[in-house]
Structure formats: structure tokens, C-alpha cells
Design an enzyme around this catalytic site. Sequence first.
Site, PDB file in Angstrom:
ATOM      1  N   GLY A  89       0.797  -1.220   0.000  1.00 33.75           N
ATOM      2  CA  GLY A  89       0.000   0.000   0.000  1.00 33.75           C
ATOM      3  C   GLY A  89       0.824   1.262   0.000  1.00 33.75           C
ATOM      4  O   GLY A  89       2.037   1.249   0.186  1.00 33.75           O
ATOM      5  N   LYS A  90       0.099   2.369  -0.196  1.00 26.95           N
ATOM      6  CA  LYS A  90       0.735   3.680  -0.245  1.00 26.95           C
ATOM      7  C   LYS A  90      -0.202   4.669   0.424  1.00 26.95           C
ATOM      8  O   LYS A  90      -1.382   4.734   0.075  1.00 26.95           O
ATOM      9  CB  LYS A  90       1.000   4.068  -1.696  1.00 26.95           C
ATOM     10  N   ASP A 110     -10.162  11.961  10.403  1.00 29.74           N
ATOM     11  CA  ASP A 110     -10.058  11.423   9.043  1.00 29.74           C
ATOM     12  C   ASP A 110     -10.683  10.030   8.952  1.00 29.74           C
ATOM     13  O   ASP A 110     -10.131   9.129   8.320  1.00 29.74           O
ATOM     14  CB  ASP A 110      -8.598  11.385   8.596  1.00 29.74           C
TER      15      ASP A 110
END
Length: 486
Positions: A100-101, A216
Site C-alpha cells: 500500500g501507499k 479522518d
Amino acid sequence: MRSGAERRGSSAAASPGSPPPGRARPAGSDAPSALPPPAAGQPRARDSGDVRSQPRPLFQWSKWKKRMGSSMSAATARRPVFDDKEDVNFDHFQILRAIGKGSFGKVCIVQKRDTEKMYAMKYMNKQQCIERDEVRNVFRELEILQEIEHVFLVNLWYSFQDEEDMFMVVDLLLGGDLRYHLQQNVQFSEDTVRLYICEMALALDYLRGQHIIHRDVKPDNILLDERGHAHLTDFNIATIIKDGERATALAGTKPYMAPEIFHSFVNGGTGYSFEVDWWSVGVMAYELLRGWRPYDIHSSNAVESLVQLFSTVSVQYVPTWSKEMVALLRKLLTVNPEHRLSSLQDVQAAPALAGVLWDHLSEKRVEPGFVPNKGRLHCDPTFELEEMILESRPLHKKKKRLAKNKSRDNSRDSSQSENDYLQDCLDAIQQDFVIFNREKLKRSQDLPREPLPAPESRDAAEPVEDEAERSALPMCGPICPSAGSG
């Protein structure tokens, strides 16, 4: 229990899972992109919220674990033993694959060499963090993660650094994030979404007790374990507020940000508090059920226009949803935070969740409706290709690269540094970064405590370290200025 076709559609004019005419589902992290219809005979995930479109197996995870297990068991006898007094570092882990990033970091699966436990490791390049003014965010996330642990959070186990990167080693959750499953057109049932709401309610209630606003909460930041339970991650824009304080910064992902965040930014006022995370849960739950969000908001929207939007646009609810679920979503998506459902007690009193066994839930004894396919690694396979082919400083070549850089640095006159400012920032990070080892911390807490010896008398008073100063997280200060996010 309704069929999969019922759970997406709201009218005959739009096909199930499709946005209304003229409102295409945007691509990217803010919203999932539509995928082509499934091929005949394609496997379906087990769920009361089933799957219309499943990709071909990206990664035979079970076979990989079996193969790695056999090769690793042969090496168990020569498994390394690290000095308990030694700080954990990069050499303590075997890098297995990129998965992932994030906003300013990358994630890979690792195995700790001595215990053979599997983790996810997030690593952030120091120079890029300095250039993007993200150092303070990384340090804040570390400060928060080192102090918290909960069954429905992605918990930090280790943090360390080297010359290039900062590392966070966290729980490995193999079920993928909810954004990925939305992009695979998973149709989540009401029962499944109810469970996610409950698990996030327990996580947010815990965070409130720690004075933390996440800011978030969104499908991208909710990871599933192999059994399908939800875990909240990514605290890089979270903030800590003391009793009576309010946050004021414009922080979050616009489509999931509560109205009072925009209002506070545009009109001033008293700021906002823990209620903003519950609004985000409402947006997420609506999106999981319908396939798109309750408000047509994108990152490009001006903040001023969004203040107006919440007072003029009404949320549309699907007629086939149960009245209890609609009532729950209405309470979560109440524009006025004073009237919004925003505590664990509020959630527990909601008719839609009347039958929830909360004690069982907190122990993960409630079986999720959607269980990710265990034969796949639920991530985009291009992450690994990028790491292997496109990344200029791939992780698997780090040891050789650092040795080369060290040799080059030793042969170069330090007075000829091209960027003194950057080097000062790097030096400050090296000095101030907080190394953490939860495993060692747990071991020390389990040891029996010996009685402390009686204090010796002192002729002269010794200076006492200020407690607030000792507990404060060091920052780069004037060297690497970063905007705070109160």
C-alpha cells in the site's frame, strides 16, 4: 434480509450501485470508481452483503503462507536472538512484499526475524517529509500511537529510524480497507454496516477517553482483519484536545468532514470537537450502503460553497432501507453537532442497534456478515510493481544503498554540503525521533515489581526535571517549521 439488488438502488431510473444521472462516481481515494460487470462463473465473497464483481486472485495468500512457513520452519533452529537491550531496527525484520501507499508513506508486509510474527510496516522518507512539511504530522502520529491500544484500532508495535526513513510497525490486517472493497463493488448489507458502526463507536469512545479527535474517518482508513472486523488507522492528522478545549484547524478529507469544521474556518466561532468523527461515520455508513456519499463533495470544492451546501441540500435515503437504519443515519448526519448522535451511549440507545450484544462485540465474538476472501491479498498489486520497478530507493536494496552512501559521505568534505538547511532538518529528526517497542513495554509491565529502596538523604537539593517538559514530544522547532493542527 433483502437481496443484493435491493441494497443499492433507490429508483428504477438508476441501476443498483450506480449514482443518479449526471453524477458519476469519481475515481481516486475520495470515492470508488465503477468496475466492469463480473465474468461468468466468477467467485462471490461470503456475505449478507455479497459481491457482484470479484477480480481474479491477486495473490494466493494461503499458498504463500504455507510455502513461507515450510521454509521458515527449517530456519527456526537458527532463528536470530536479538539483545533485549538493543533498540529494534530495520535489520530485525524481513521484508516480504509491498501492499500500500498512504498520504506520505508506503506500507509493506514484514516478519520479525526472532519471533516470526507478521506485521505491516509503514515507512516515510525523511527528505520527502521535510519538503512536504509533514515532519510534525509524523511526530504527532507517533506520539498518539505510542499512548493508545484498542481492539478496533490498528495498534503500533515498534517505531525506529535510519538515515533515510522513519518506520512504524503496526498490526497486520489482511482483509483490506473498505475503500478497496467498495471499488470491488461489494454490496454491504445493513447488518454488516451496523457492525462497522458499532465497532467504530467503541473505537471513537476509547479515543474520546484519550482526548483524541481522529479527523479522518473514511473507508480508506478502516481496515478489515481476516474475520471481517473493522479497525481504524491513520492518525497523521489527529489532534489531542484537553477538557474544555476546541479544535479550529481545517483538517480532514472534504467529503467526510463535518459542517462545523467548514463553518469554523469560514466564520470563526468556537471551533469543533469529538462530534466531527461521528459525522464521518455517518457518511461512511451511507456510502457503504448506497455506493456513493450523501453529499456530492469533492476535494476541489471551495470551503465557502460547502458551508452553503449543508443548509440547502437534503440527504436522500433509499426507500428500501429499514426505518431504523434511516433513523440512525439521520442522527449521525445531523448538521447541528449539538443534536447529532455522538457518543457510545447515544449509539447504544439507537433502535437500529437494540439487539447488539456489546460485551460480545468488544471481544470480537459477533461474527461479521462480510468476510474477506482468504485466498487473496486485498490490495492493488501495482504497489509491489512500483516498489520493484519505479521506486528510485526500493526498500529491499536499502542495506547496500546505505553502506554506499556512508562510504561516499566519509570521503566528502562535510563543509561542502549542498543543502545545509536540509541537513539540519535531518539531524534534528535523527535526534528527536522517538523509538518505541510495545513488546518490550508489555514484558516490563508483566514483571513483578520490587519494592523501592528508601530514599537517601541529600545535603543539597538536586534539580528536578519538569514533568511537562519530559513528556512533551520534541519537534524540529525552528529548523523544520511545520504548521500545527489544533
